[in-house]
Design a protein around this motif. Structure first.
Motif, PDB file in Angstrom:
ATOM      1  N   PRO A  46      97.541  80.379  43.377  1.00 28.61           N
ATOM      2  CA  PRO A  46      96.689  79.616  44.295  1.00 28.61           C
ATOM      3  C   PRO A  46      97.419  78.364  44.777  1.00 28.61           C
ATOM      4  N   HIS A  47      96.946  77.818  45.894  1.00 29.05           N
ATOM      5  CA  HIS A  47      97.529  76.578  46.397  1.00 29.05           C
ATOM      6  C   HIS A  47      97.251  75.441  45.418  1.00 29.05           C
ATOM      7  N   GLY A  48      98.140  74.447  45.386  1.00 25.99           N
ATOM      8  CA  GLY A  48      97.931  73.325  44.479  1.00 25.99           C
ATOM      9  C   GLY A  48      98.936  72.224  44.720  1.00 25.99           C
ATOM     10  N   THR A  49      98.911  71.213  43.846  1.00 28.43           N
ATOM     11  CA  THR A  49      99.803  70.064  44.008  1.00 28.43           C
ATOM     12  C   THR A  49     100.484  69.700  42.692  1.00 28.43           C
ATOM     13  N   ILE A  50     101.657  69.100  42.801  1.00 28.06           N
ATOM     14  CA  ILE A  50     102.361  68.562  41.643  1.00 28.06           C
ATOM     15  C   ILE A  50     101.550  67.419  41.029  1.00 28.06           C
ATOM     16  N   ASN A  51     100.836  66.668  41.870  1.00 26.56           N
ATOM     17  CA  ASN A  51     100.004  65.578  41.361  1.00 26.56           C
ATOM     18  C   ASN A  51      98.993  66.085  40.346  1.00 26.56           C
ATOM     19  N   ALA A  52      98.358  67.214  40.658  1.00 23.35           N
ATOM     20  CA  ALA A  52      97.363  67.771  39.742  1.00 23.35           C
ATOM     21  C   ALA A  52      98.019  68.187  38.425  1.00 23.35           C
ATOM     22  N   LEU A  53      99.218  68.761  38.500  1.00 26.95           N
ATOM     23  CA  LEU A  53      99.935  69.143  37.282  1.00 26.95           C
ATOM     24  C   LEU A  53     100.270  67.912  36.439  1.00 26.95           C
ATOM     25  N   PHE A  54     100.630  66.803  37.102  1.00 25.31           N
ATOM     26  CA  PHE A  54     100.979  65.568  36.396  1.00 25.31           C
ATOM     27  C   PHE A  54      99.791  65.020  35.610  1.00 25.31           C
ATOM     28  N   PHE A  55      98.660  64.849  36.263  1.00 22.38           N
ATOM     29  CA  PHE A  55      97.482  64.301  35.576  1.00 22.38           C
ATOM     30  C   PHE A  55      96.992  65.240  34.484  1.00 22.38           C
TER      31      PHE A  55
END
Length: 626
Positions: free
Chosen positions: A33-42
């Motif tokens: 799915p679409h996502g962000t590195i920011n979400a992985l970081f938090f």
């Protein structure tokens, strides 16, 4: 160009409709799915919350840094940048060796929707203005006094650069302020409300947000800025998670430059899996750092494995007598054991007993040199010699070779423990499609493909066709879904007689000889191929001393017929089995290594063959005239 839909079968290998029968296709399966590195970081900070997320050596002691400290420093750095007026869509460069501050600056930028521009710390000062001006960088983070002075020396050529920010450098070195001062600015406005707002805004960054501009070193022309988005990097990390299994008990030694997409995406992968990351002091200290931190995994380009292999063989030969015989006996046993394992059979009987003894006498000592806990290596960035890969495999130190480019975020394919084929770069990872074009070029399509080259629409159009296929410039083959790289498209040598030669496999083979440091084949549009050799001076000088040869300079040594005969013998021994037309007919010995500073190598140590051909033209021409 006609394509077929991506299939969930990872080993799909079909003939393409409308293309020659030799063209082949493979898919790693559905995209994440679409996502962000920011979400992985938090998510990583909250889920793992460990005291030793990162570690670095300070005054001789390995000091840990916790997830919470990283989060606080990232937030305060981001708030400090905002206080300075650096906001979303701005460009900020990072010129630094690997250290925790690199990661802190990176996450501070991307959580604020600031596009960062990593720059190789090995680049000379005169190459910086183009990168900083082309990207429009308003600020640059620098690691130390040397890097700060490098930027200060060209600052007048970069009118848009407003701030030089030092990690360990100060105003005395040419900086405007330090990272500590920026964090202090952020801390002055930091509170619970700002922390909540910071997290909310970071998580609101969309998957199509531009994260980074990475300038490809290229082998011709000016570097091009590769535009990678949050989703490019996120999809690559998530897909790699499903193929390469790690856990919180793992520890990785990070030493490839974080300005290199291989290490950078790799560190995102490690961080998001709760793997501890230890930053090596430098590339030169990797052997010592391995013994200190005892990593369970490492990522590297092939050069490290070549050096380890050469050192092991050298020590065995130098030991002489019984030690030498035991080593080569163990190496032979290991190769037989590896052949059985790679064929899907379990070695038994006498071979199993011999292998156990080989492990005890030889291979266990190699494992000790890596720290004793290593589960696997990962190799990328350039082709790995199958002979070296097999040696490590037989020693019980598997190297999982993969493939990718900056433009592909970077992973296209990789070997895994479950699907491993020696000499290949594995199968495509989930979401990634691979196709071999009619001329043998590797094409790839999927969420990992860059947005394009910054301010280079024509170059983007040339690289990505109308159906979304990225043209890698590499030549390869697909067999049972496994991809094998045979050479760079631009590197293929076509002799005057019309024979096509792939130089990279031959060069890789030559570099496995302990007397060879670097090798470059030349021969395009010429009667026959030749090879330029930079000797491994440590080995060659030891041999010369053993022969009672006296010399006052390396240039004098290279002029001696005895030395030339020795190097020709060593080189020719590695060329056995090549076709007549692809065998170099002459060799030339060079005194100095090829270098980044002279423009002969890219920052990722790829050879600029055309530059070398031009730089050494008189020497090369003389070989053809004789």
């Amino acid at each position: 160009m006609t394509s077929v839909a991506a299939d969930s079968n990872p080993a799909l290998n079909v003939t393409m409709n409308g293309l020659p029968a030799s063209s082949r296709y493979a898919s790693g399966g559905p995209r994440p799915p679409h996502g962000t590195i920011n979400a992985l970081f938090f998510d990583a900070v909250e889920r793992f919350d460990r005291a030793d997320a990162l570690s670095t050596k300070v005054r001789g002691v390995w000091e840990p840094m916790s997830h919470r400290t990283i989060m606080d420093r990232v937030r305060r750095t981001a708030l400090g940048l905002a206080e300075m007026g650096i906001v979303a869509q701005d460009r900020v460069a990072i010129l630094s060796e690997n250290r925790p501050e690199w990661l802190i600056a990176d996450f501070a930028c991307i959580c604020s929707a600031i596009t960062d521009v990593p720059i190789y710390p090995t680049l000379p000062a005169d190459q910086l203005p183009y990168l900083l001006n082309n990207s429009g960088a308003r600020a640059i983070f620098v690691s130390n006094a040397d890097q700060a002075k490098k930027v200060a020396s060209i600052r007048s050529e970069v009118p848009g650069l407003q701030w030089i920010i030092g990690f360990a450098a100060t105003t005395a070195d040419g900086c405007d302020l330090t990272l500590a001062e920026i964090e202090a600015k952020g801390a002055a406005v930091d509170n619970a409300e700002r922390a909540t707002t910071f997290k909310r805004d970071a998580l609101a960054v969309t998957p199509d947000q531009l994260v980074t501009l990475i300038y490809t070193s290229g082998t011709t022309g000016n570097p091009k800025g590769v535009m990678l988005t949050q989703d490019n990097l996120y999809s690559n990390v998530i897909s790699t998670k499903t193929t390469l299994h790690v856990s919180t008990s793992d520890l990785a030694l990070s030493f490839l430059p974080l300005s290199h997409i291989f290490e950078r995406t790799g560190d995102y992968f490690l961080f998001s899996n709760g793997v501890r990351i230890a930053y090596a002091e430098s590339i030169d200290t990797v052997p010592v750092n391995m013994s200190e931190v005892k990593p369970t995994m490492m990522m590297s380009v092939p050069r490290l494995y070549e050096k380890i292999y050469a050192r092991v063989v050298e020590n065995a030969v130098a030991g002489g007598g019984l030690k030498k015989r035991i080593f080569f006996w163990a190496k032979n046993v290991g190769e037989k054991w590896a052949d059985e394992k790679l064929a899907g059979r379990e070695p038994g009987g006498v071979l199993a007993m011999q292998y156990a003894l080989a492990q005890k006498l030889v291979f266990s000592k190699l494992k000790e040199r890596t720290g004793g806990n290593l589960r696997f290596f990962v190799s990328g960035g350039a082709p790995l010699s199958p002979d070296i890969a097999k040696f490590f495999y037989s020693a019980g130190l598997i190297i999982l070779e993969g493939y990718g480019l900056t433009e592909t975020s970077p992973v296209i394919s990789t070997n895994t423990f479950e699907n491993y084929r020696l000499g290949s770069v594995g199968r495509p990872i989930p979401g990634v499609e691979v196709m071999i074009a009619a001329d043998g070029e590797i094409l790839s399509r999927g969420p990992h493909i860059m947005r394009g080259y910054y301010n280079h629409p024509e170059a983007t159009k040339d690289a990505i066709d109308e159906e979304g296929w990225f043209h890698t410039g590499d030549i390869g083959e697909l067999t049972d879904g496994f991809l094998r790289i045979t050479d760079r498209k631009k590197d293929i040598i076509v002799t005057a007689g019309g024979k096509n030669i792939a130089p990279q496999p031959i060069e890789n083979m030559l570099r496995t000889n302990k007397y060879v440091s670097q090798a470059v084949m030349i021969g395009d549009k010429r009667k026959f191929p030749i090879v330029l050799i930079v000797p491994n001076w440590d080995q060659l000088e030891k041999w010369a001393a053993s022969q009672s040869i006296v010399w006052t300079s390396r240039a004098e040594l290279l002029a001696m017929p005895t030395i030339n005969a020795k190097m020709e013998k060593e080189v020719n021994a590695k060329l056995e089995g090549l076709a007549h037309y692809e065998t170099p007919k002459k060799i030339a010995l060079l005194e100095h290594d090829f270098s980044v500073e002279r423009g002969e190598l890219t920052p990722t140590l790829k050879v600029k063959r055309r530059v070398i051909d031009k730089s050494y033209k008189p020497l090369i021409d003389s070989l053809y005239e004789e």
